[in-house]
Write a protein that holds these residues in place. Sequence first.
Motif, PDB file in Angstrom:
ATOM      1  N   THR A 155       0.830  -1.201   0.000  1.00  0.00           N
ATOM      2  CA  THR A 155       0.000   0.000   0.000  1.00  0.00           C
ATOM      3  C   THR A 155       0.867   1.255   0.000  1.00  0.00           C
ATOM      4  OG1 THR A 155      -0.115   0.135   2.414  1.00  0.00           O
ATOM      5  CG2 THR A 155      -1.741  -1.269   1.309  1.00  0.00           C
ATOM      6  N   SER A 156       0.223   2.399  -0.138  1.00  0.00           N
ATOM      7  CA  SER A 156       0.946   3.667  -0.182  1.00  0.00           C
ATOM      8  C   SER A 156       1.672   3.976   1.121  1.00  0.00           C
ATOM      9  CB  SER A 156      -0.016   4.808  -0.517  1.00  0.00           C
ATOM     10  OG  SER A 156      -1.063   4.864   0.447  1.00  0.00           O
ATOM     11  N   ASN A 157       1.185   3.440   2.234  1.00  0.00           N
ATOM     12  CA  ASN A 157       1.863   3.644   3.515  1.00  0.00           C
ATOM     13  C   ASN A 157       2.765   2.467   3.881  1.00  0.00           C
ATOM     14  OD1 ASN A 157      -0.167   1.839   3.972  1.00  0.00           O
ATOM     15  ND2 ASN A 157      -0.957   2.829   5.820  1.00  0.00           N
ATOM     16  N   GLN A 158       3.199   1.701   2.852  1.00  0.00           N
ATOM     17  CA  GLN A 158       4.201   0.636   2.980  1.00  0.00           C
ATOM     18  C   GLN A 158       3.724  -0.565   3.793  1.00  0.00           C
ATOM     19  OE1 GLN A 158       7.068   0.836   1.069  1.00  0.00           O
ATOM     20  NE2 GLN A 158       5.846   2.589   0.328  1.00  0.00           N
ATOM     21  N   LEU A 159       2.448  -0.869   3.740  1.00  0.00           N
ATOM     22  CA  LEU A 159       1.921  -2.089   4.341  1.00  0.00           C
ATOM     23  C   LEU A 159       1.989  -3.201   3.295  1.00  0.00           C
ATOM     24  CD1 LEU A 159       0.424  -3.610   6.630  1.00  0.00           C
ATOM     25  CD2 LEU A 159      -1.722  -2.814   5.592  1.00  0.00           C
ATOM     26  N   ASP A 160       2.709  -4.278   3.610  1.00  0.00           N
ATOM     27  CA  ASP A 160       2.862  -5.408   2.688  1.00  0.00           C
ATOM     28  C   ASP A 160       1.762  -6.434   2.943  1.00  0.00           C
ATOM     29  OD1 ASP A 160       5.229  -4.426   1.487  1.00  0.00           O
ATOM     30  OD2 ASP A 160       6.399  -5.162   3.190  1.00  0.00           O
ATOM     31  N   ILE A 161       1.038  -6.804   1.880  1.00  0.00           N
ATOM     32  CA  ILE A 161      -0.049  -7.779   1.973  1.00  0.00           C
ATOM     33  C   ILE A 161       0.276  -8.947   1.042  1.00  0.00           C
ATOM     34  CG2 ILE A 161      -2.517  -8.182   1.660  1.00  0.00           C
ATOM     35  CD1 ILE A 161      -2.938  -5.179   2.025  1.00  0.00           C
ATOM     36  N   THR A 162       0.205 -10.172   1.564  1.00  0.00           N
ATOM     37  CA  THR A 162       0.474 -11.369   0.769  1.00  0.00           C
ATOM     38  C   THR A 162      -0.664 -12.361   0.968  1.00  0.00           C
ATOM     39  OG1 THR A 162       2.862 -11.092   1.049  1.00  0.00           O
ATOM     40  CG2 THR A 162       2.084 -13.235   0.287  1.00  0.00           C
ATOM     41  N   LEU A 163      -1.262 -12.791  -0.123  1.00  0.00           N
ATOM     42  CA  LEU A 163      -2.336 -13.784  -0.098  1.00  0.00           C
ATOM     43  C   LEU A 163      -1.886 -14.982  -0.920  1.00  0.00           C
ATOM     44  CD1 LEU A 163      -5.293 -14.579   0.593  1.00  0.00           C
ATOM     45  CD2 LEU A 163      -5.968 -13.448  -1.552  1.00  0.00           C
ATOM     46  N   LYS A 164      -1.988 -16.172  -0.333  1.00  0.00           N
ATOM     47  CA  LYS A 164      -1.507 -17.378  -1.000  1.00  0.00           C
ATOM     48  C   LYS A 164      -2.553 -18.491  -0.923  1.00  0.00           C
ATOM     49  CE  LYS A 164       2.661 -18.733  -0.286  1.00  0.00           C
ATOM     50  NZ  LYS A 164       3.869 -19.258   0.404  1.00  0.00           N
ATOM     51  N   HIS A 165      -2.622 -19.269  -1.998  1.00  0.00           N
ATOM     52  CA  HIS A 165      -3.443 -20.480  -1.990  1.00  0.00           C
ATOM     53  C   HIS A 165      -2.641 -21.582  -2.672  1.00  0.00           C
ATOM     54  CE1 HIS A 165      -7.006 -23.001  -1.810  1.00  0.00           C
ATOM     55  NE2 HIS A 165      -6.744 -23.366  -3.056  1.00  0.00           N
ATOM     56  N   GLU A 166      -2.563 -22.739  -2.019  1.00  0.00           N
ATOM     57  CA  GLU A 166      -1.762 -23.852  -2.531  1.00  0.00           C
ATOM     58  C   GLU A 166      -2.569 -25.145  -2.473  1.00  0.00           C
ATOM     59  OE1 GLU A 166       2.577 -22.469  -0.815  1.00  0.00           O
ATOM     60  OE2 GLU A 166       0.959 -22.952   0.572  1.00  0.00           O
ATOM     61  N   ARG A 167      -2.343 -25.977  -3.488  1.00  0.00           N
ATOM     62  CA  ARG A 167      -3.023 -27.268  -3.517  1.00  0.00           C
ATOM     63  C   ARG A 167      -2.073 -28.322  -4.054  1.00  0.00           C
ATOM     64  NH1 ARG A 167      -6.372 -31.075  -5.548  1.00  0.00           N
ATOM     65  NH2 ARG A 167      -8.326 -31.433  -4.435  1.00  0.00           N
ATOM     66  N   SER A 168      -2.110 -29.477  -3.406  1.00  0.00           N
ATOM     67  CA  SER A 168      -1.295 -30.618  -3.828  1.00  0.00           C
ATOM     68  C   SER A 168      -2.179 -31.852  -3.866  1.00  0.00           C
ATOM     69  CB  SER A 168      -0.121 -30.825  -2.863  1.00  0.00           C
ATOM     70  OG  SER A 168       0.654 -31.949  -3.238  1.00  0.00           O
ATOM     71  N   HIS A 169      -2.111 -32.584  -4.976  1.00  0.00           N
ATOM     72  CA  HIS A 169      -2.927 -33.789  -5.154  1.00  0.00           C
ATOM     73  C   HIS A 169      -2.005 -34.937  -5.529  1.00  0.00           C
ATOM     74  CE1 HIS A 169      -6.035 -36.553  -6.328  1.00  0.00           C
ATOM     75  NE2 HIS A 169      -5.706 -36.510  -7.601  1.00  0.00           N
ATOM     76  N   ASP A 170      -1.906 -35.924  -4.639  1.00  0.00           N
ATOM     77  CA  ASP A 170      -1.087 -37.107  -4.875  1.00  0.00           C
ATOM     78  C   ASP A 170      -2.022 -38.307  -5.023  1.00  0.00           C
ATOM     79  OD1 ASP A 170       0.816 -35.251  -4.257  1.00  0.00           O
ATOM     80  OD2 ASP A 170       1.415 -36.153  -2.362  1.00  0.00           O
ATOM     81  N   PRO A 171      -2.458 -38.628  -6.243  1.00  0.00           N
ATOM     82  CA  PRO A 171      -3.431 -39.715  -6.395  1.00  0.00           C
ATOM     83  C   PRO A 171      -2.867 -41.095  -6.109  1.00  0.00           C
ATOM     84  CG  PRO A 171      -2.713 -38.918  -8.541  1.00  0.00           C
ATOM     85  CD  PRO A 171      -2.126 -37.998  -7.528  1.00  0.00           C
ATOM     86  N   LEU A 172      -1.542 -41.271  -6.313  1.00  0.00           N
ATOM     87  CA  LEU A 172      -0.953 -42.588  -6.091  1.00  0.00           C
ATOM     88  C   LEU A 172       0.501 -42.440  -5.671  1.00  0.00           C
ATOM     89  CD1 LEU A 172      -1.113 -45.687  -6.204  1.00  0.00           C
ATOM     90  CD2 LEU A 172      -0.378 -45.539  -8.605  1.00  0.00           C
ATOM     91  N   LEU A 173       0.785 -42.914  -4.454  1.00  0.00           N
ATOM     92  CA  LEU A 173       2.149 -42.992  -3.944  1.00  0.00           C
ATOM     93  C   LEU A 173       2.351 -44.415  -3.443  1.00  0.00           C
ATOM     94  CD1 LEU A 173       2.142 -39.680  -1.844  1.00  0.00           C
ATOM     95  CD2 LEU A 173       2.981 -39.956  -4.183  1.00  0.00           C
ATOM     96  N   GLN A 174       2.948 -45.247  -4.270  1.00  0.00           N
ATOM     97  CA  GLN A 174       3.138 -46.638  -3.864  1.00  0.00           C
ATOM     98  C   GLN A 174       4.256 -46.743  -2.826  1.00  0.00           C
ATOM     99  OE1 GLN A 174       3.729 -48.636  -7.718  1.00  0.00           O
ATOM    100  NE2 GLN A 174       1.703 -49.565  -7.464  1.00  0.00           N
ATOM    101  N   ASP A 175       4.096 -47.703  -1.920  1.00  0.00           N
ATOM    102  CA  ASP A 175       5.047 -47.874  -0.826  1.00  0.00           C
ATOM    103  C   ASP A 175       5.689 -49.255  -0.915  1.00  0.00           C
ATOM    104  OD1 ASP A 175       6.465 -47.940   1.503  1.00  0.00           O
ATOM    105  OD2 ASP A 175       4.783 -47.448   2.826  1.00  0.00           O
ATOM    106  N   PRO A 176       6.989 -49.330  -1.299  1.00  0.00           N
ATOM    107  CA  PRO A 176       7.658 -50.633  -1.390  1.00  0.00           C
ATOM    108  C   PRO A 176       8.048 -51.201  -0.030  1.00  0.00           C
ATOM    109  CG  PRO A 176       9.193 -48.900  -1.921  1.00  0.00           C
ATOM    110  CD  PRO A 176       7.858 -48.225  -1.713  1.00  0.00           C
TER     111      PRO A 176
END
Length: 667
Positions: free
Chosen positions: A211-232
């Motif tokens: 902003t003009s008065n030096q306020l830092d704003i950060t908005l984040k959205h994250e998504r991770s989809h692991d449909p198959l993780l085989q385990d030996p």
Amino acid sequence: MSSTILMTLPLAVQAQQVLETLVVSGERPASVLSSQVMLKTAGDFPPGARLDPAELLQTLPGVQVDSRSNYAQDTRISLRGFGARSAFGVRGIDLQVDGIPMSTPDGQGQLSSVMFDNIDSVQVLRGPIAALYGNGAGGVIALQTTAPVENQVNLGVMGGDPGLQRQTVQGDWRQGAMAARVQLANTEVDGERPHSSAERQQGAAQFYYTTSNQLDITLKHERSHDPLLQDPLSLRPEEWRANPRQTNQLAEDFNTRKSVDHEQTSLSLRDSEGATRWQTSFWHGERAITQYLGFSGEGISGSGGVVDLVRDFAGASANITQSFNLLNMPADMSVGIELAQTEDRRRGFVNNSGIAGDLRRNELGKVDSRDIYALLQLTPTADLSFYTGVRQSRLDMEVDDYFVVTGNPDDSGTRDYRENAYAFGANYQLSDQWGLFASRGRGYETPTLTEMAYRRVGSGLNIALEAALNNQQEWGIHYRPLAGAELSVTQFMIDSKNELVVDQSVGGRTSYRNAAATEREGVEVLGRYSVNDQWRLQASAQFIDAIYSAGELDGNQLPGVAREQYQLGLQWLPFGSEALQLGASLQQRTRVFSADDNAVSAPGYRTFDVSAQGDVVINQLRVGWWLKVANVSDENYVGSVVVNQANGRAFEPALGRNMTAGMNIVF
């Protein structure tokens, strides 16, 4: 920035980032706490596919990263022995990405959902000051990204062993005070062992505004989809010696695998201007896991062989820092609060050869934490500084058991913890080249919901478990004779009591008890030297004597902790620029015990990696490429041990010789 590991003094300003969750830095010289931070920037990261945090954390002394080469099991990370006994995920270490916690209030965490492609720096805070981060903070690992600076699109592709294919897309936008970034990644891995393939799709969006008065704003959205993780699955020592590339037969019999969906949204606001500075953050997310284990779990008293977990988590934090003069001495006072909660809806089913069967577990677990802290930094002279801080935590755990039948009693219960932590220390700059530091503190680590699930005798939550307490002290010296050379030596001592150990494991019910005291003493060394614009050398070493110091385990070494670690890296820039960089690195580690009784250990090993990378500009397109050959000698070694594995399957094989390569185009 030179491609080396840099410490404290020359990079004190950047080192502030990991400390921002405690104190908001301003225009004064870097925080006196900066001497406690190890920093690694993007230019220091070796080339790689960015699938494993080990790529970013290697060569940092005090950090032990055990890659399982198994995407169904998270990489195990320990700091000075904290987190070494974690059977899955990361515990005992506070994990953060851009100041947002990736750890739950009871001390469990993971980094598998994080996109490492755009990480700009990794900062590690260890020692007494880490206790001010709360429950289970044996150390802090903070990953940082940066806002886009120009409009661009980045397309990446990479592949190699073992059957790796990965594609990435990143779009950056910048207009004045606003910026945005969108990232997508798709990963497929065949795996070196049978039944070890993995699929992962990730996406992230970030919006930045000042902003003009030096306020830092950060908005984040994250998504991770692991449909198959085989385990030996892990192997018994004799199986590993016979053929480290084999898969445990139980993996095929029960079709062991995991699927994960992770989604998280966060909002951060920060005002870092003036004498009064503040920041606040909010986060919320959900993590859903379905995992098929290597046994049926049909016993009525157990938890089943199929895990169905949905975790809802949320939190908020805020702090304010005031700069002032105390008796004509510059001072900074920070106070903060952090609220967090998790709600685990956990069910367990019988594993009928890879098909979920009858219900064996159904419960709702809740953890709520409310923390407050204060930190004072004082600078009597330009060369001398002090700090002291305290933190108070209130942690409430509750489990409601909805599967109460004959043979499976009611395991509901509640337990409240009230713990305090403190730290104090000093830094003294002897000269432009030499600096000293020392600190002392007390921290704590409560049991997790998983560890409290069962009692040895009777039913209900294991409310008898106490928090493990640790007292830490460290001291060290920094030496910087010239701009391209630096040396840091740190000695530390850690005493703990009420460490948790396995009490018994019967019928699928594993109970824990407070039984052990431990002692950890060690030395960490980090050095780097830039010979000229073409040659750079870096080296690190860790020596730690981590033993049980009381009870029936007295004198035994802590499992999962290597007594010695060494890393050596060399970089050559033939043209003195990023047009071509050649690298070589050597890692060596001593043996690691797999259980408290020290009966079995994974042998020590030595590996050698080589790499090449470069950047060229072709018709206004910036093209980057990299090539890496890891484990050049094709050494068979154990990448990680499963600590206190009751069935003896404790060894998780590392990859043999493997080659990967990648290319990205920026326009």
